[in-house]
Design a protein around this motif. Sequence first.
Motif, PDB file in Angstrom:
ATOM      1  N   GLN A  81      -7.744  20.730  -0.322  1.00 30.14           N
ATOM      2  CA  GLN A  81      -7.429  19.533   0.462  1.00 30.14           C
ATOM      3  C   GLN A  81      -8.258  18.330   0.030  1.00 30.14           C
ATOM      4  O   GLN A  81      -7.795  17.187   0.121  1.00 30.14           O
ATOM      5  CB  GLN A  81      -7.629  19.831   1.943  1.00 30.14           C
ATOM      6  N   THR A  82      -9.458  18.574  -0.463  1.00 31.85           N
ATOM      7  CA  THR A  82     -10.320  17.474  -0.898  1.00 31.85           C
ATOM      8  C   THR A  82      -9.815  16.831  -2.181  1.00 31.85           C
ATOM      9  O   THR A  82      -9.804  15.602  -2.315  1.00 31.85           O
ATOM     10  CB  THR A  82     -11.767  17.966  -1.106  1.00 31.85           C
ATOM     11  N   ILE A  83      -9.353  17.643  -3.125  1.00 32.87           N
ATOM     12  CA  ILE A  83      -8.956  17.079  -4.412  1.00 32.87           C
ATOM     13  C   ILE A  83      -7.497  16.626  -4.428  1.00 32.87           C
ATOM     14  O   ILE A  83      -7.063  15.962  -5.376  1.00 32.87           O
ATOM     15  CB  ILE A  83      -9.187  18.074  -5.566  1.00 32.87           C
ATOM     16  N   GLY A  84      -6.734  16.950  -3.401  1.00 33.83           N
ATOM     17  CA  GLY A  84      -5.365  16.457  -3.320  1.00 33.83           C
ATOM     18  C   GLY A  84      -4.448  17.065  -4.358  1.00 33.83           C
ATOM     19  O   GLY A  84      -4.663  18.166  -4.853  1.00 33.83           O
ATOM     20  N   ASP A  85      -3.413  16.319  -4.717  1.00 31.70           N
ATOM     21  CA  ASP A  85      -2.369  16.848  -5.608  1.00 31.70           C
ATOM     22  C   ASP A  85      -2.421  16.257  -7.009  1.00 31.70           C
ATOM     23  O   ASP A  85      -1.458  16.368  -7.772  1.00 31.70           O
ATOM     24  CB  ASP A  85      -0.984  16.620  -4.997  1.00 31.70           C
ATOM     25  N   LYS A  86      -3.539  15.658  -7.373  1.00 29.52           N
ATOM     26  CA  LYS A  86      -3.625  15.004  -8.687  1.00 29.52           C
ATOM     27  C   LYS A  86      -4.250  15.890  -9.758  1.00 29.52           C
ATOM     28  O   LYS A  86      -4.292  15.518 -10.921  1.00 29.52           O
ATOM     29  CB  LYS A  86      -4.453  13.715  -8.579  1.00 29.52           C
ATOM     30  N   ALA A  87      -4.731  17.053  -9.375  1.00 33.03           N
ATOM     31  CA  ALA A  87      -5.550  17.847 -10.295  1.00 33.03           C
ATOM     32  C   ALA A  87      -4.761  18.814 -11.166  1.00 33.03           C
ATOM     33  O   ALA A  87      -5.318  19.424 -12.067  1.00 33.03           O
ATOM     34  CB  ALA A  87      -6.599  18.617  -9.503  1.00 33.03           C
ATOM     35  N   GLY A  88      -3.468  18.979 -10.881  1.00 31.72           N
ATOM     36  CA  GLY A  88      -2.680  19.904 -11.675  1.00 31.72           C
ATOM     37  C   GLY A  88      -2.680  21.319 -11.151  1.00 31.72           C
ATOM     38  O   GLY A  88      -2.437  22.269 -11.907  1.00 31.72           O
ATOM     39  N   LEU A  89      -2.943  21.504  -9.851  1.00 30.18           N
ATOM     40  CA  LEU A  89      -2.911  22.834  -9.267  1.00 30.18           C
ATOM     41  C   LEU A  89      -1.477  23.326  -9.120  1.00 30.18           C
ATOM     42  O   LEU A  89      -0.543  22.538  -8.991  1.00 30.18           O
ATOM     43  CB  LEU A  89      -3.578  22.833  -7.890  1.00 30.18           C
ATOM     44  N   VAL A  90      -1.319  24.641  -9.120  1.00 32.46           N
ATOM     45  CA  VAL A  90      -0.019  25.244  -8.841  1.00 32.46           C
ATOM     46  C   VAL A  90       0.266  25.039  -7.357  1.00 32.46           C
ATOM     47  O   VAL A  90      -0.482  25.519  -6.504  1.00 32.46           O
ATOM     48  CB  VAL A  90      -0.020  26.747  -9.181  1.00 32.46           C
ATOM     49  N   THR A 111     -14.037  13.123  -9.346  1.00 33.20           N
ATOM     50  CA  THR A 111     -14.029  11.836  -8.651  1.00 33.20           C
ATOM     51  C   THR A 111     -13.752  12.019  -7.170  1.00 33.20           C
ATOM     52  O   THR A 111     -14.477  11.490  -6.308  1.00 33.20           O
ATOM     53  CB  THR A 111     -12.992  10.892  -9.266  1.00 33.20           C
ATOM     54  N   ASP A 112     -12.698  12.759  -6.855  1.00 39.32           N
ATOM     55  CA  ASP A 112     -12.335  12.961  -5.452  1.00 39.32           C
ATOM     56  C   ASP A 112     -13.398  13.764  -4.712  1.00 39.32           C
ATOM     57  O   ASP A 112     -13.694  13.491  -3.545  1.00 39.32           O
ATOM     58  CB  ASP A 112     -10.985  13.682  -5.356  1.00 39.32           C
ATOM     59  N   TRP A 113     -13.968  14.755  -5.399  1.00 40.30           N
ATOM     60  CA  TRP A 113     -14.958  15.596  -4.726  1.00 40.30           C
ATOM     61  C   TRP A 113     -16.229  14.814  -4.412  1.00 40.30           C
ATOM     62  O   TRP A 113     -16.729  14.840  -3.293  1.00 40.30           O
ATOM     63  CB  TRP A 113     -15.279  16.825  -5.578  1.00 40.30           C
ATOM     64  N   THR A 114     -16.781  14.128  -5.400  1.00 43.78           N
ATOM     65  CA  THR A 114     -18.049  13.433  -5.194  1.00 43.78           C
ATOM     66  C   THR A 114     -17.898  12.237  -4.256  1.00 43.78           C
ATOM     67  O   THR A 114     -18.870  11.827  -3.619  1.00 43.78           O
ATOM     68  CB  THR A 114     -18.649  12.976  -6.535  1.00 43.78           C
ATOM     69  N   THR A 115     -16.688  11.683  -4.167  1.00 38.95           N
ATOM     70  CA  THR A 115     -16.459  10.606  -3.206  1.00 38.95           C
ATOM     71  C   THR A 115     -16.655  11.101  -1.788  1.00 38.95           C
ATOM     72  O   THR A 115     -17.264  10.418  -0.949  1.00 38.95           O
ATOM     73  CB  THR A 115     -15.041  10.033  -3.367  1.00 38.95           C
ATOM     74  N   LYS A 116     -16.167  12.300  -1.497  1.00 41.02           N
ATOM     75  CA  LYS A 116     -16.279  12.849  -0.148  1.00 41.02           C
ATOM     76  C   LYS A 116     -17.580  13.594   0.074  1.00 41.02           C
ATOM     77  O   LYS A 116     -18.143  13.578   1.170  1.00 41.02           O
ATOM     78  CB  LYS A 116     -15.094  13.770   0.139  1.00 41.02           C
ATOM     79  N   TYR A 117     -18.075  14.264  -0.989  1.00 41.40           N
ATOM     80  CA  TYR A 117     -19.285  15.085  -0.860  1.00 41.40           C
ATOM     81  C   TYR A 117     -20.301  14.693  -1.936  1.00 41.40           C
ATOM     82  O   TYR A 117     -20.481  15.407  -2.914  1.00 41.40           O
ATOM     83  CB  TYR A 117     -18.941  16.570  -0.975  1.00 41.40           C
TER      84      TYR A 117
END
Length: 315
Positions: A81-90, A111-117
């Motif tokens: 949920q933190t990294i969203g749908d931009k990372a290329g996950l299945v 980027t998404d992770w360190t922004t939140k944590y």
Amino acid sequence: MKKIVLTLFSLVAIACQEKKTPTTAAINTSQVAEEKATSTLTYSNLVDTATQDEVQKALTAAGIAEQNITSFLEQVNLFNQTIGDKAGLVSKGFVTIDSLLPKYDEVAIQTDWTTKYPTFQGYNCRLTSFTLLRDLIAFPDKKFANKGGDEVLFIDRESLRNAPKKLFTTKEENDFFALFTEVPTANTKDINAHLQAMQRAWKERGISFHYKGDPTKASLISVVFHSQITPEENMLFVGHVGVLVPFESKLLFVEKLAFQEPYQVIIFANRTELSDYLMNRYDVEWEQPNAIPFIMENDTLMDGYRPNPYKGIGR
């Protein structure tokens, strides 16, 4: 802090009868050719509820406690949920690719992770595997006395300190470091010598596995690395680790690739396929002074282990 030479990669078995463990020299190319390697991978990132439910059933059937599975899935959902749908996950179910190395957008993830944590590194392979298997491993009641350094596990320690919720009890944290703290070893490329060093250290630390030898239960799969700090000072450490459980008529390997890399669950037909996947990722050095990585299942050499059949090719 001493510099760890070799393979920190940017800092980041079960058998019915006893058999002689191969040495590095004994595991040669003719043995590698005994079973044809496959370069496809069927995996999921546990994004959808249906796949999480399917994997949860396999983990439960393999003897893993419900509360540990719940904690594991909380970690999975936190990451996804933190990294969203931009990372290329299945996004749903399992997919099969013609490679052993799924591609992810690591820049977007970081980027998404360190922004939140900004102060929390996340959970890695060791923290994830221990979350699941902590009840299936026996530890002594006494406090673990770390006589070595903390070169490998200092980020693990920081993650435990900065996690959004407390992950382990004080006793469990002690057990975690007893299991994963590095082990002194000899300056040799003989895998058998290093295997014995790991087994001896775990025995001295009072570590044993409840379901060792039971093919219906979960097991700990550890990729062990030999690091040569100096020719006179050598150590072994668990550089990657995951959980293996039966899955229908096959095997399911559960892993967290790294602190800020995804969770993966991978379906394998047998342990040789698992070995090829792991060694393709980690047995990649040439003419190194240290031994190649080796794979343990619980506290023995994993049946089906072999050197990377793709070394120099890449899959």
